[in-house]
Design a protein around this motif. Structure first.
Motif: not given
Length: 127
Positions: A48-49, A51-53, A55-56, A67, A70-71, A74
């Protein structure tokens, strides 16, 4: 170095964690001691991390500070979860397992410190 590098750096770290926790460590679980289900759970979080990073890195251009915040949050929560899992499964963990998870936590502290430094610099640029 681009401020977006921090997202790529985090994504690559998450990829490494996902591979280690999802593929390598389960295959040597008897030497680690952490249950495979927990290793897979942590690998899922790392995915999940990742994917999120990722996309960012590609899409958070103008308003990137929230963003990054959030990282940082998390990753900090992940550290706390890891510490909790070490304590919860301490009796099962081997010396190698304890060493792995402590090293992972130390590395993550360094990553969070780096990300926090980038965040503070970004706040100064905006102000």
């Amino acid at each position: 170095m681009s401020r977006h590098f921090v997202f790529l750096f985090d994504a690559l770290g998450a990829l490494l964690s996902a591979l280690l926790l999802g593929l390598l460590l389960p295959s040597v679980q008897e030497y680690i001691g952490m249950p495979v289900s927990v290793l897979h759970f942590l690998a899922g979080i790392a995915c999940v991390f990742l994917l999120y990073s990722s996309v960012c890195y590609f899409f958070a251009r103008e308003k990137w500070l929230p963003f990054l915040k959030t990282v940082i949050l998390a990753n900090s929560i992940y550290i706390l979860v890891s510490v909790g899992l070490i304590f919860y499964h301490f009796q099962q963990l081997t010396g190698l397992g304890i060493t792995y998870f402590i090293l992972e936590i130390i590395v993550l502290f360094g990553v969070v410190a780096y990300e926090a430094r980038v965040y503070r610099k970004g706040e100064l640029e905006v102000a």
